[in-house]
Design a protein around this motif. Structure first.
Motif, short mmCIF file in Angstrom:
data_model
loop_
_atom_site.label_atom_id
_atom_site.label_comp_id
_atom_site.label_asym_id
_atom_site.label_seq_id
_atom_site.Cartn_x
_atom_site.Cartn_y
_atom_site.Cartn_z
N THR A 1 40.45 39.29 39.81
CA THR A 1 40.60 40.81 40.04
C THR A 1 40.61 41.53 39.17
N ILE A 2 41.58 41.52 38.53
CA ILE A 2 41.60 42.26 37.49
C ILE A 2 40.31 42.07 36.84
N GLY A 3 40.48 40.86 36.43
CA GLY A 3 38.96 40.71 34.95
C GLY A 3 37.92 41.42 36.00
N SER A 4 37.37 41.35 37.14
CA SER A 4 36.31 41.25 37.22
C SER A 4 36.17 43.23 37.50
N ALA B 1 32.18 27.79 29.50
CA ALA B 1 33.34 27.94 30.73
C ALA B 1 34.97 27.91 29.76
N ILE B 2 36.13 28.59 30.14
CA ILE B 2 37.66 28.52 29.81
C ILE B 2 38.75 28.12 30.70
N ASP B 3 39.14 27.00 30.83
CA ASP B 3 39.99 26.27 31.40
C ASP B 3 41.38 25.94 31.07
N GLY C 1 46.11 34.57 34.31
CA GLY C 1 46.97 34.30 34.58
C GLY C 1 47.42 33.95 35.69
N ALA C 2 48.45 32.98 36.14
CA ALA C 2 48.86 32.56 37.18
C ALA C 2 50.19 32.81 37.71
N LEU C 3 50.18 33.21 39.05
CA LEU C 3 52.19 32.75 39.82
C LEU C 3 52.15 31.87 40.07
N LEU D 1 51.68 26.44 30.59
CA LEU D 1 49.99 25.68 29.84
C LEU D 1 49.08 27.53 30.01
N THR D 2 49.52 28.16 31.26
CA THR D 2 48.44 29.45 32.05
C THR D 2 48.63 30.09 30.98
N ASN D 3 49.77 30.33 31.43
CA ASN D 3 50.41 31.76 31.16
C ASN D 3 51.06 31.89 29.02
N LEU E 1 46.83 40.11 29.45
CA LEU E 1 47.42 41.02 30.45
C LEU E 1 48.87 40.06 30.51
N SER E 2 49.47 40.49 30.31
CA SER E 2 51.09 39.98 30.58
C SER E 2 52.15 40.53 32.11
N ALA E 3 53.25 40.04 31.97
CA ALA E 3 53.90 41.42 33.07
C ALA E 3 55.38 41.75 32.65
N SER F 1 57.68 32.15 31.04
CA SER F 1 56.12 31.76 30.54
C SER F 1 55.53 33.42 29.95
N LYS F 2 55.56 34.35 30.64
CA LYS F 2 54.80 35.33 30.53
C LYS F 2 56.13 36.28 28.46
N ALA F 3 57.63 35.68 29.02
CA ALA F 3 58.47 36.08 27.90
C ALA F 3 58.01 34.77 26.43
N THR G 1 51.86 46.39 39.58
CA THR G 1 50.81 45.65 40.88
C THR G 1 50.07 45.94 41.06
N VAL G 2 48.84 44.99 41.59
CA VAL G 2 47.49 45.44 41.54
C VAL G 2 47.63 44.41 42.92
N LYS G 3 46.80 44.82 43.82
CA LYS G 3 46.03 43.97 45.23
C LYS G 3 45.29 42.62 44.59
N SER G 4 45.40 42.44 44.86
CA SER G 4 45.77 40.64 44.50
C SER G 4 45.52 39.43 45.37
N SER G 5 45.04 38.42 44.99
CA SER G 5 45.11 37.15 44.70
C SER G 5 46.60 36.56 44.11
N LEU G 6 46.94 36.59 43.57
CA LEU G 6 47.86 36.78 42.68
C LEU G 6 49.35 37.37 43.05
N SER G 7 49.01 38.65 43.78
CA SER G 7 50.57 39.68 44.31
C SER G 7 50.97 39.62 45.54
N ARG G 8 49.51 39.17 46.24
CA ARG G 8 48.86 38.95 48.03
C ARG G 8 50.40 38.09 48.54
#
Ligand SMILES: NC(=O)c1ccc[n+]([C@@H]2O[C@H](COP(=O)([O-])OP(=O)(O)OC[C@H]3O[C@@H](n4cnc5c(N)ncnc54)[C@H](OP(=O)(O)O)[C@@H]3O)[C@@H](O)[C@H]2O)c1
Length: 229
Positions: A16-19, A44-46, A74-76, A100-102, A127-129, A148-150, A179-186
């Motif tokens: 969401t934020i990346g796009s 790709a980056i995975d 990032g993932a929550l 791994l992800t964060n 992007l951290s949190a 993981s963000k720390a 806080t951003v409207k996204s699949s992560l925060s939904r």
């Protein structure tokens, strides 16, 4: 520190934020070119396949230098887990996946992609949190995301100290997007509490464009304020 024109790279441009950042930079008259990478781009980056980081770096090497790199990956939560509410919810699989992800993927990305930044000047933001701030932790919960963000924040700070010696004009920063409207925060009332992604992207980009070398190794909010570690 960004020249005019500048070249940019967004990691996690499917998000969401990346796009939103990709779209903003595509329409920024000062941005000569912006490349977006994600799990299904070429290259790709995975972060579930860490070798993709070096492969993507090798593929982009011919296009250097870049002046602005923003890692939004990032993932929550996932199909397998939600953030832990209490100690009894801790599981090694969730902790491992979140680190791994964060933290691990973003740190290895700094190792590789920071080499693409023009030594004359550039910005590498991850992007951290704010919930990764140990000093700011008053509510508890969300163990693996917070931790993981720390860890990510410590990795950024440590890399910034090292790179300041060899590349004094490269700024490494941790950014809290708010806080951003996204699949992560939904699942956490994100649509109610969050800002529109394009608005958040504008704020983030404005902070990044105003960073100076003394800001390297800091944790900043989308509003420009410094967040305590
Ligand atoms: N939204 C908020 O309120 C908020 C608040 C504080 C911090 N943040 C941080 O801001 C960043 C962006 O969040 P967002 O709201 O834009 O989330 P999002 O819409 O869920 O986007 C997350 C991005 O990360 C990618 N990703 C997740 N796991 C990955 C993996 N293992 N390997 C590679 N890519 C992976 C996703 O790729 P796919 O598209 O392939 O899934 C997507 O591009 C995250 O780092 C998040 O922690 C967000």
């Amino acid at each position: 520190m960004l020249p005019k024109p500048f070249r940019a790279l967004i990691l996690g441009s499917s998000g969401t934020i990346g796009s939103a950042l990709l779209h903003l930079l595509q329409n920024d008259p000062d941005c000569e070119r912006v490349t977006g990478l994600h799990r299904h781009s070429a290259p790709a980056i995975d972060y579930d396949h860490l070798d993709t980081i070096e492969l993507a770096y090798e593929a982009l090497k011919t296009e250097q230098p870049y002046h602005l790199i923003i890692n939004t990956i990032g993932a929550l939560h996932s199909n397998q887990f939600m953030p832990e509410k209490r100690l009894a919810d801790l599981h090694s699989s969730q902790l491992t996946q979140q680190f791994l992800t964060n933290a691990i993927g973003p740190a290895l990305s700094i190792k590789q992609f920071s080499q693409l930044i023009d030594p004359a000047g550039g910005v590498y933001a991850t992007l951290s949190a704010k919930v990764g701030s140990i000093a700011d932790n008053r509510l508890g919960g969300w163990y693996s995301y917070r931790a993981s963000k720390a860890a990510l924040n410590m990795l950024i700070k440590t890399a910034a100290i090292e790179l300041r010696r060899t590349k004094p004009n490269l700024i490494l920063a941790a950014i809290h997007p708010g806080t951003v409207k996204s699949s992560l925060s939904r699942p956490f009332r994100g649509d109610e509490l969050g800002r529109e992604p394009h608005h958040a992207a504008q704020e983030i980009l404005s902070v990044l464009k105003n960073l100076v070398p003394a800001d390297s190794g800091t944790f900043k909010s989308y509003s420009g304020e410094v967040i305590p570690w």
